[in-house]
Design a protein around this motif. Structure first.
Motif, mmCIF file in Angstrom:
data_model
loop_
_atom_site.group_PDB
_atom_site.id
_atom_site.type_symbol
_atom_site.label_atom_id
_atom_site.label_comp_id
_atom_site.label_asym_id
_atom_site.label_seq_id
_atom_site.Cartn_x
_atom_site.Cartn_y
_atom_site.Cartn_z
ATOM 1 N N VAL A 1 -68.486 -27.982 23.791
ATOM 2 C CA VAL A 1 -68.304 -26.597 23.340
ATOM 3 C C VAL A 1 -67.754 -25.743 24.480
ATOM 4 N N ARG A 2 -68.291 -25.921 25.694
ATOM 5 C CA ARG A 2 -67.769 -25.179 26.853
ATOM 6 C C ARG A 2 -66.279 -25.447 27.038
ATOM 7 N N ASP A 3 -65.900 -26.725 26.961
ATOM 8 C CA ASP A 3 -64.496 -27.092 27.171
ATOM 9 C C ASP A 3 -63.600 -26.478 26.100
ATOM 10 N N ARG A 4 -64.068 -26.448 24.864
ATOM 11 C CA ARG A 4 -63.264 -25.878 23.777
ATOM 12 C C ARG A 4 -63.085 -24.370 23.953
ATOM 13 N N ILE A 5 -64.132 -23.715 24.429
ATOM 14 C CA ILE A 5 -64.021 -22.275 24.683
ATOM 15 C C ILE A 5 -63.061 -22.028 25.843
ATOM 16 N N SER A 6 -63.221 -22.805 26.910
ATOM 17 C CA SER A 6 -62.383 -22.632 28.093
ATOM 18 C C SER A 6 -60.915 -22.870 27.781
ATOM 19 N N ALA A 7 -60.631 -23.848 26.908
ATOM 20 C CA ALA A 7 -59.247 -24.188 26.564
ATOM 21 C C ALA A 7 -58.654 -23.256 25.521
#
Length: 225
Positions: free
Chosen positions: A21-27
């Protein structure tokens, strides 16, 4: 199975879900204001609703999400005041990282810095915004490695997702790309020369220019009728 027996299994599962989820938000895959469906997360990751809810509460505590009544978990939206304060914080912390790198960075760190800046240039030439943001993230990883201050690294990494949200506003402007390259090359040159004050000033200037590009766009998006 008792709850104690399941804990070692649940912990890495929560970590895997939280990281995704963090990676999807960051991207930028999950944009500010996006509502997260507990059911879809359960299905996508083959986990229980309990694990999903625990993970969402963890991400709320980390500042990635807000949990709203009748809406559930929502990706944080950066207000104009938040953006101004984040740029002020970035200016101080990143300038410190630049000066520490110039003071104590090794030859290997400086070589790595040169290489990641080449990567930023290649990403800009390709015109891929996500690749540019990934390359800038690699630049900051090397910058923090060269700075050699674990507390500074931990602080900036906690802020990374919010910083990436702001970075999209400035880096999505093609006219900003040549300026960005010139600014980070100035940071690199000061660091390689061991110019502590020059590296600090170059770091401050880079963030100031990013704020100059991003803040008007954020204001327009939030407040234009």
């Amino acid at each position: 199975m008792t709850s104690d027996d399941s804990a070692p299994v649940a912990a890495p599962t929560r970590q895997r879900l939280a990281t995704s989820v963090r990676d999807r938000i960051s991207a930028g895959v999950l944009e500010p204001g996006t509502r997260l469906s507990e059911r879809e997360l359960c299905e996508d990751f083959d986990v229980s609703r309990t694990v999903v809810r625990e993970t969402l509460r963890q991400l709320e505590a980390e500042g990635f999400l807000t949990i709203e009544p009748n809406r559930g978990a929502v990706v944080v939206t950066v207000s104009y005041a938040d953006a101004e304060q984040m740029f002020e914080l970035r200016e101080s912390l990143e300038a410190l990282a630049c000066s520490l790198f110039a003071k104590r960075g090794t030859v290997e760190h400086k070589q790595a810095l040169w290489e990641v800046i080449d990567g930023i240039e290649a990403a800009i030439d390709d015109g891929d915004l996500n690749a540019i943001i990934d390359a800038k993230a690699a630049f900051y990883d090397v910058l923090l490695l060269g700075a050699g201050n674990e507390q500074l690294t931990s602080t900036l990494r906690l802020l990374r997702v919010r910083i990436n949200l702001l970075r999209r506003y400035s880096l999505s402007l093609p006219e900003r790309h040549p300026e960005t390259l010139a600014e980070i090359r100035a940071i690199r040159d000061a660091i390689i020369a061991g110019d502590v004050d020059g590296a600090r000033r170059a770091g401050e200037h880079h963030v100031q220019q990013a704020a100059r590009a991003a803040l008007p766009r954020i204001f327009e998006e939030l407040y234009r009728p």
